[in-house]
Design a protein around this motif. Structure first.
Motif, mmCIF file in Angstrom:
data_model
loop_
_atom_site.group_PDB
_atom_site.id
_atom_site.type_symbol
_atom_site.label_atom_id
_atom_site.label_comp_id
_atom_site.label_asym_id
_atom_site.label_seq_id
_atom_site.Cartn_x
_atom_site.Cartn_y
_atom_site.Cartn_z
ATOM 1 N N ALA A 1 -5.906 -7.578 -2.345
ATOM 2 C CA ALA A 1 -6.543 -8.607 -1.516
ATOM 3 C C ALA A 1 -5.588 -9.787 -1.395
ATOM 4 O O ALA A 1 -4.655 -9.946 -2.194
ATOM 5 N N VAL A 2 -5.824 -10.591 -0.415
ATOM 6 C CA VAL A 2 -5.084 -11.840 -0.282
ATOM 7 C C VAL A 2 -5.773 -12.880 -1.153
ATOM 8 O O VAL A 2 -7.008 -12.951 -1.210
ATOM 9 N N PRO B 1 -7.318 -16.367 -2.574
ATOM 10 C CA PRO B 1 -8.143 -17.355 -1.858
ATOM 11 C C PRO B 1 -7.330 -18.450 -1.172
ATOM 12 O O PRO B 1 -7.735 -18.975 -0.135
ATOM 13 N N ASP B 2 -6.174 -18.795 -1.753
ATOM 14 C CA ASP B 2 -5.364 -19.853 -1.141
ATOM 15 C C ASP B 2 -4.349 -19.307 -0.129
ATOM 16 O O ASP B 2 -3.510 -20.061 0.382
ATOM 17 N N ASP B 3 -4.409 -17.980 0.121
ATOM 18 C CA ASP B 3 -3.563 -17.340 1.150
ATOM 19 C C ASP B 3 -2.063 -17.475 0.896
ATOM 20 O O ASP B 3 -1.273 -17.383 1.840
ATOM 21 N N ASP B 4 -1.650 -17.663 -0.337
ATOM 22 C CA ASP B 4 -0.207 -17.807 -0.580
ATOM 23 C C ASP B 4 0.389 -16.629 -1.324
ATOM 24 O O ASP B 4 1.595 -16.586 -1.552
ATOM 25 N N HIS B 5 -0.422 -15.637 -1.738
ATOM 26 C CA HIS B 5 0.127 -14.452 -2.385
ATOM 27 C C HIS B 5 -0.866 -13.293 -2.269
ATOM 28 O O HIS B 5 -2.028 -13.482 -1.888
ATOM 29 N N ILE B 6 -0.366 -12.099 -2.608
ATOM 30 C CA ILE B 6 -1.211 -10.897 -2.613
ATOM 31 C C ILE B 6 -1.627 -10.623 -4.056
ATOM 32 O O ILE B 6 -0.783 -10.596 -4.959
ATOM 33 N N ALA B 7 -2.904 -10.419 -4.269
ATOM 34 C CA ALA B 7 -3.439 -10.146 -5.603
ATOM 35 C C ALA B 7 -3.716 -8.650 -5.733
ATOM 36 O O ALA B 7 -4.427 -8.064 -4.917
ATOM 37 N N VAL B 8 -3.120 -8.028 -6.753
ATOM 38 C CA VAL B 8 -3.351 -6.609 -7.057
ATOM 39 C C VAL B 8 -4.017 -6.540 -8.424
ATOM 40 O O VAL B 8 -3.507 -7.099 -9.400
ATOM 41 N N THR B 9 -5.145 -5.853 -8.506
ATOM 42 C CA THR B 9 -5.872 -5.702 -9.756
ATOM 43 C C THR B 9 -5.926 -4.223 -10.123
ATOM 44 O O THR B 9 -6.341 -3.396 -9.296
ATOM 45 N N ILE B 10 -5.491 -3.891 -11.335
ATOM 46 C CA ILE B 10 -5.455 -2.505 -11.807
ATOM 47 C C ILE B 10 -6.315 -2.413 -13.063
ATOM 48 O O ILE B 10 -6.030 -3.073 -14.060
ATOM 49 N N ARG B 11 -7.377 -1.596 -12.995
ATOM 50 C CA ARG B 11 -8.301 -1.454 -14.118
ATOM 51 C C ARG B 11 -8.306 -0.009 -14.603
ATOM 52 O O ARG B 11 -8.184 0.923 -13.802
ATOM 53 N N ASP B 12 -8.461 0.164 -15.917
ATOM 54 C CA ASP B 12 -8.611 1.510 -16.466
ATOM 55 C C ASP B 12 -9.766 1.541 -17.460
ATOM 56 O O ASP B 12 -10.242 0.501 -17.908
ATOM 57 N N ASP B 13 -10.205 2.757 -17.789
ATOM 58 C CA ASP B 13 -11.292 2.959 -18.746
ATOM 59 C C ASP B 13 -10.762 3.454 -20.091
ATOM 60 O O ASP B 13 -11.451 4.171 -20.811
ATOM 61 N N GLY B 14 -9.536 3.088 -20.433
ATOM 62 C CA GLY B 14 -8.901 3.593 -21.652
ATOM 63 C C GLY B 14 -9.402 2.938 -22.919
ATOM 64 O O GLY B 14 -10.403 2.218 -22.930
ATOM 65 N N HIS B 15 -8.661 3.187 -24.000
ATOM 66 C CA HIS B 15 -9.072 2.673 -25.308
ATOM 67 C C HIS B 15 -8.893 1.166 -25.437
ATOM 68 O O HIS B 15 -9.389 0.545 -26.377
ATOM 69 N N GLY B 16 -8.200 0.558 -24.477
ATOM 70 C CA GLY B 16 -8.056 -0.896 -24.494
ATOM 71 C C GLY B 16 -6.941 -1.379 -25.393
ATOM 72 O O GLY B 16 -6.275 -0.599 -26.083
ATOM 73 N N ARG C 1 -9.288 0.423 -3.547
ATOM 74 C CA ARG C 1 -10.016 -0.558 -2.755
ATOM 75 C C ARG C 1 -8.991 -1.476 -2.093
ATOM 76 O O ARG C 1 -8.738 -2.593 -2.539
ATOM 77 N N PHE C 2 -8.390 -0.957 -1.040
ATOM 78 C CA PHE C 2 -7.318 -1.684 -0.368
ATOM 79 C C PHE C 2 -7.904 -2.659 0.644
ATOM 80 O O PHE C 2 -8.700 -2.272 1.521
ATOM 81 N N GLY C 3 -7.495 -3.901 0.518
ATOM 82 C CA GLY C 3 -7.913 -4.899 1.475
ATOM 83 C C GLY C 3 -6.949 -5.007 2.645
ATOM 84 O O GLY C 3 -5.924 -4.316 2.704
ATOM 85 N N ASP C 4 -7.266 -5.862 3.585
ATOM 86 C CA ASP C 4 -6.400 -6.119 4.737
ATOM 87 C C ASP C 4 -5.369 -7.164 4.316
ATOM 88 O O ASP C 4 -5.647 -8.366 4.326
ATOM 89 N N ILE C 5 -4.186 -6.698 3.924
ATOM 90 C CA ILE C 5 -3.172 -7.603 3.383
ATOM 91 C C ILE C 5 -1.922 -7.581 4.252
ATOM 92 O O ILE C 5 -1.605 -6.562 4.877
ATOM 93 N N PRO C 6 -1.177 -8.666 4.280
ATOM 94 C CA PRO C 6 0.100 -8.688 5.006
ATOM 95 C C PRO C 6 1.188 -8.021 4.167
ATOM 96 O O PRO C 6 0.956 -7.587 3.043
ATOM 97 N N ALA C 7 2.364 -7.967 4.740
ATOM 98 C CA ALA C 7 3.501 -7.422 3.995
ATOM 99 C C ALA C 7 3.867 -8.348 2.836
ATOM 100 O O ALA C 7 3.713 -9.566 2.927
ATOM 101 N N HIS D 1 0.832 -1.207 0.000
ATOM 102 C CA HIS D 1 0.000 0.000 0.000
ATOM 103 C C HIS D 1 0.866 1.257 0.000
ATOM 104 O O HIS D 1 0.572 2.222 -0.707
ATOM 105 N N ASP D 2 1.952 1.271 0.786
ATOM 106 C CA ASP D 2 2.860 2.426 0.787
ATOM 107 C C ASP D 2 3.520 2.595 -0.581
ATOM 108 O O ASP D 2 3.688 3.723 -1.072
ATOM 109 N N ILE D 3 3.907 1.489 -1.196
ATOM 110 C CA ILE D 3 4.543 1.547 -2.517
ATOM 111 C C ILE D 3 3.563 2.088 -3.561
ATOM 112 O O ILE D 3 3.909 2.935 -4.398
#
Length: 399
Positions: A314-315, A317-332, A273-279, A249-251
């Protein structure tokens, strides 16, 4: 237009082996014809221009095509096209017709080299039957294939040279900017110290509350600029850190600050939409570069109509990594481009602003952290990037 006129060639050399046609469609190329073409192709320097490559290959083929006119017409991306003529007969230099390079000869055949830019090979003669001979047709087929590969290599080399020059310019600009930022730090530190001193003195001496508010704003603005400049210098330096526990989150917040001016210019709003994630386990500098590149690309994609940049963490579902999703409304991104967007030097930016290295660097950094990244098209428009980054294990788990 560059024009080269060869002297009239004599009778076929004695070494030219006669060709026996076993079937009407058999295409046998005499070995010495093929040797000349292959030798010319192998001797080309990687830095040779399109004109140099075409000249060498045409010259090799012309040794076999006695009494014929042989030429190419290659449209230029910018400027005049490359036009080369090897003709047994001179003609008046009154311009040229891309469909008829040899008006002085009776019959002319045109073959396409690269359909995308309408590059062509021309062969002309006064004997129409000669143009249909199996050895000549076979040689022309091989010449077209060799020219196509050589022209594409020349263009790739030119693109690479331009990108290296641009990268050197950016590196020089980065050094200058780092020096400027360093010089700004001293006066900024003074502004910060004196404004804080005056604010505290004013509180003790009963300054007008509005003046105290102004001093507080000066102090806050100077502090923000100072923190930004220090982060910028830290980001620009080569990283020698070892992977450790970092706050994603800081990064992300730091990367958003770096791109704030770009969002203002392009009318982009940011939704977090920041979830409760570990380091996460990683290095701050390279991971900041990942998000700066992705946010910059998203802003460029939305520069025409603005839009929303959505960042979700978010963490998994299998709790083994952090998932970051970045979406935009651009031309695609076009579906046929998606498999290539992480390839080095691939870019869809045709205005010269893209080097084709940003997403390749992003993928390499993510992979070096033990993570993955992929992209997908959004409906009806826009792009989504999915990053998976490893969770930092507690010290007890690492023992």
């Amino acid at each position: 237009m560059s024009e080269r006129t060869a002297e009239r060639l004599g009778e076929p050399p004695a070494s030219a082996a006669p060709v026996t046609l076993r079937k009407p469609l058999t295409r046998d190329i005499p070995l010495d014809w093929l040797d000349d073409l292959l030798l010319a192709a192998s001797e080309l320097e990687p830095s040779a221009s399109i004109e140099q490559r075409a000249s060498a290959l045409l010259g090799a083929a012309a040794k076999a095509l006695v009494g014929c006119g042989l030429g190419v017409h290659i449209p230029g991306a910018a400027g005049a096209p490359v036009v080369i003529r090897l003709s047994p007969r001179a003609h008046a230099d009154d311009g040229y017709d891309p469909a008829r390079l040899f008006p002085e000869l009776s019959f002319e055949r045109v073959l396409t080299i690269t359909p995308e830019d309408r590059s062509t090979v021309h062969v002309a003669t006064d004997d129409s039957g000669y143009l249909d001979s199996a050895p000549l047709v076979a040689l022309l087929d091989r010449l077209v294939l060799t020219l196509r590969a050589s022209i594409r290599e020349a263009r790739a080399q030119q693109t690479l040279r331009e990108q290296v020059i641009q990268a050197e310019k950016l590196a020089s600009l980065g050094k200058i900017a780092a020096g400027v930022v360093h010089e700004l730090n001293n006066p900024l530190t003074s502004i910060l110290a004196y404004s804080e001193y005056l604010r505290r003195k004013g509180e003790r001496s009963g300054f007008d509350p509005s003046d105290l508010e102004r001093l507080a704003r000066i102090n806050e603005a100077a502090d923000r600029i100072l923190r930004f400049s220090r982060d910028l210098i830290a980001y620009s330096r080569p990283s020698s850190e070892k992977p450790g526990a970092v706050s994603l989150h800081d990064i992300i917040e730091r990367a958003l600050i770096f791109c704030e001016h770009l969002f203002e210019q392009t009318g982009v709003t940011v939704e977090k939409r920041f979830g409760d994630i570990p380091a996460a386990r990683g290095v701050i500098g390279p991971l900041t570069q990942v998000f700066v590149n992705l946010f910059t690309n998203a802003a460029h994609a939305m520069h025409e109509n603005g839009g929303c940049l959505s960042i979700t963490t978010a963490v998994s579902p299998d709790d083994d990594h952090i998932a970051v999703t970045i979406r935009d409304d651009g031309h695609g991104i076009a579906p046929h481009h998606l498999p290539r967007i992480f390839d080095p030097f691939f870019t869809t930016k045709t205005d010269g602003t893209g080097t084709g290295l940003g997403l390749s660097i992003v993928r390499n950094i993510v992979a070096s952290h033990g993570g993955t990244i992929r992209a997908a098209a959004r409906a009806p428009r826009g792009t989504t990037f999915y990053l998976d980054l490893p969770i930092a294990l507690p010290s007890s788990a690492r023992r």
